[in-house]
Design an enzyme around this catalytic site. Structure first.
Site, PDB file in Angstrom:
ATOM      1  N   LYS A   1     -11.784  -6.027  13.310  1.00  0.00           N
ATOM      2  CA  LYS A   1     -11.724  -6.070  14.779  1.00  0.00           C
ATOM      3  C   LYS A   1     -11.407  -4.684  15.362  1.00  0.00           C
ATOM      4  CE  LYS A   1     -10.356 -10.956  14.727  1.00  0.00           C
ATOM      5  NZ  LYS A   1      -9.412 -11.953  15.280  1.00  0.00           N
TER       6      LYS A   1
ATOM      7  N   TYR B   1     -16.774 -16.842  20.678  1.00  0.00           N
ATOM      8  CA  TYR B   1     -15.481 -17.528  20.758  1.00  0.00           C
ATOM      9  C   TYR B   1     -15.503 -18.716  21.719  1.00  0.00           C
ATOM     10  CZ  TYR B   1     -13.340 -13.816  17.975  1.00  0.00           C
ATOM     11  OH  TYR B   1     -13.004 -12.952  16.958  1.00  0.00           O
TER      12      TYR B   1
ATOM     13  N   ASN C   1      -5.167  -9.118  15.558  1.00  0.00           N
ATOM     14  CA  ASN C   1      -4.842  -9.446  14.170  1.00  0.00           C
ATOM     15  C   ASN C   1      -5.824  -8.890  13.139  1.00  0.00           C
ATOM     16  OD1 ASN C   1      -6.899 -11.197  14.684  1.00  0.00           O
ATOM     17  ND2 ASN C   1      -5.757 -13.070  14.254  1.00  0.00           N
TER      18      ASN C   1
ATOM     19  N   HIS D   1     -11.277 -11.007  11.144  1.00  0.00           N
ATOM     20  CA  HIS D   1     -11.726 -12.394  11.326  1.00  0.00           C
ATOM     21  C   HIS D   1     -12.244 -12.937   9.999  1.00  0.00           C
ATOM     22  CE1 HIS D   1     -13.942 -15.830  13.055  1.00  0.00           C
ATOM     23  NE2 HIS D   1     -14.908 -15.499  12.228  1.00  0.00           N
TER      24      HIS D   1
ATOM     25  N   GLU E   1     -21.987 -17.836  12.253  1.00  0.00           N
ATOM     26  CA  GLU E   1     -21.454 -16.519  12.649  1.00  0.00           C
ATOM     27  C   GLU E   1     -22.245 -15.383  12.003  1.00  0.00           C
ATOM     28  OE1 GLU E   1     -16.971 -18.363  13.252  1.00  0.00           O
ATOM     29  OE2 GLU E   1     -17.323 -16.948  11.621  1.00  0.00           O
TER      30      GLU E   1
HETATM   31  P1  CMP Z   1      -9.196 -15.527  14.892  1.00  0.00           P
HETATM   32  O1  CMP Z   1      -8.446 -16.682  14.284  1.00  0.00           O
HETATM   33  O2  CMP Z   1     -10.021 -14.654  14.038  1.00  0.00           O
HETATM   34  O3  CMP Z   1     -10.097 -16.095  16.089  1.00  0.00           O
HETATM   35  C1  CMP Z   1      -9.498 -16.484  17.317  1.00  0.00           C
HETATM   36  C2  CMP Z   1      -8.669 -15.335  17.802  1.00  0.00           C
HETATM   37  O4  CMP Z   1      -7.978 -15.559  19.012  1.00  0.00           O
HETATM   38  C3  CMP Z   1      -7.565 -15.042  16.802  1.00  0.00           C
HETATM   39  O5  CMP Z   1      -8.113 -14.566  15.618  1.00  0.00           O
HETATM   40  C4  CMP Z   1      -6.741 -14.070  17.605  1.00  0.00           C
HETATM   41  O6  CMP Z   1      -7.364 -12.788  17.695  1.00  0.00           O
HETATM   42  C5  CMP Z   1      -6.808 -14.758  18.973  1.00  0.00           C
HETATM   43  N1  CMP Z   1      -5.647 -15.635  19.150  1.00  0.00           N
HETATM   44  C6  CMP Z   1      -5.364 -16.761  18.492  1.00  0.00           C
HETATM   45  N2  CMP Z   1      -4.222 -17.323  18.943  1.00  0.00           N
HETATM   46  C7  CMP Z   1      -3.791 -16.504  19.927  1.00  0.00           C
HETATM   47  C8  CMP Z   1      -2.664 -16.530  20.792  1.00  0.00           C
HETATM   48  N3  CMP Z   1      -1.762 -17.525  20.732  1.00  0.00           N
HETATM   49  N4  CMP Z   1      -2.532 -15.541  21.685  1.00  0.00           N
HETATM   50  C9  CMP Z   1      -3.455 -14.562  21.759  1.00  0.00           C
HETATM   51  N5  CMP Z   1      -4.562 -14.469  20.949  1.00  0.00           N
HETATM   52  C10 CMP Z   1      -4.708 -15.435  20.045  1.00  0.00           C
END
Ligand code: CMP
Length: 139
Positions: free
Chosen positions: A11, A51, A114, A117, A128
């Protein structure tokens, strides 16, 4: 056992911090074969589509802004049990909960930013992967 494929993105935060090489090294060392890869940037429409499942979540606008703010590395990875093994390698969504040695524990700053993905099912891995790569970009 048959090989399977999963889809990943390094990311924008991971790319900005210069972690592409270290994360790809960890992915390769963990037995994943890269069968498609590119440096690209998602548009707002791309991120909203990718998303869409999170559309009603309070963090959706923040997620779209984050995922479109700079380049990402998109890749398709092949390995036995690819989807589950890759999710183990990246660790929990929230890096505070991620196990030691996982990519998110090492490189992610927060639950929203984070670093990486990983697809959550074989079906979504195929969807995807096809979102980012044409047939002739997959080997
Ligand atoms: P990912 O699980 O790859 O895909 C959905 C994304 O949404 C996740 O990674 C984070 O980047 C974001 N995400 C998930 N939960 C939260 C949260 N509680 N607050 C902000 N961003 C989130």
């Amino acid at each position: 056992m048959a090989t399977h494929r999963t889809f990943t993105m390094l990311k924008p935060d991971a790319v900005e911090k210069g972690h592409i090489g270290a994360i790809l090294e960890k992915i390769s060392a963990s037995g994943f074969k890269i069968v498609a890869m590119k440096l690209t940037q998602m548009t707002q429409a791309d991120a909203e589509t990718f998303y869409a499942i999170h559309k009603e979540r309070p963090f959706f606008p923040e997620l779209v802004t984050y995922m479109t703010r700079g380049p990402i590395v998109a890749a398709i990875l092949e390995k036995e049990n690819a989807v589950a093994d890759f999710r183990t390698l990246i660790g929990a969504t929230n890096p505070a909960d991620a196990a030691d040695g996982t990519i998110r524990k090492l490189y992610a700053a927060s639950i929203s930013e984070n670093a990486v993905h990983g697809s959550d099912s074989d079906e979504n891995a195929a969807i995807e992967g096809a979102f980012h790569f044409s047939g002739r970009e997959q080997f």
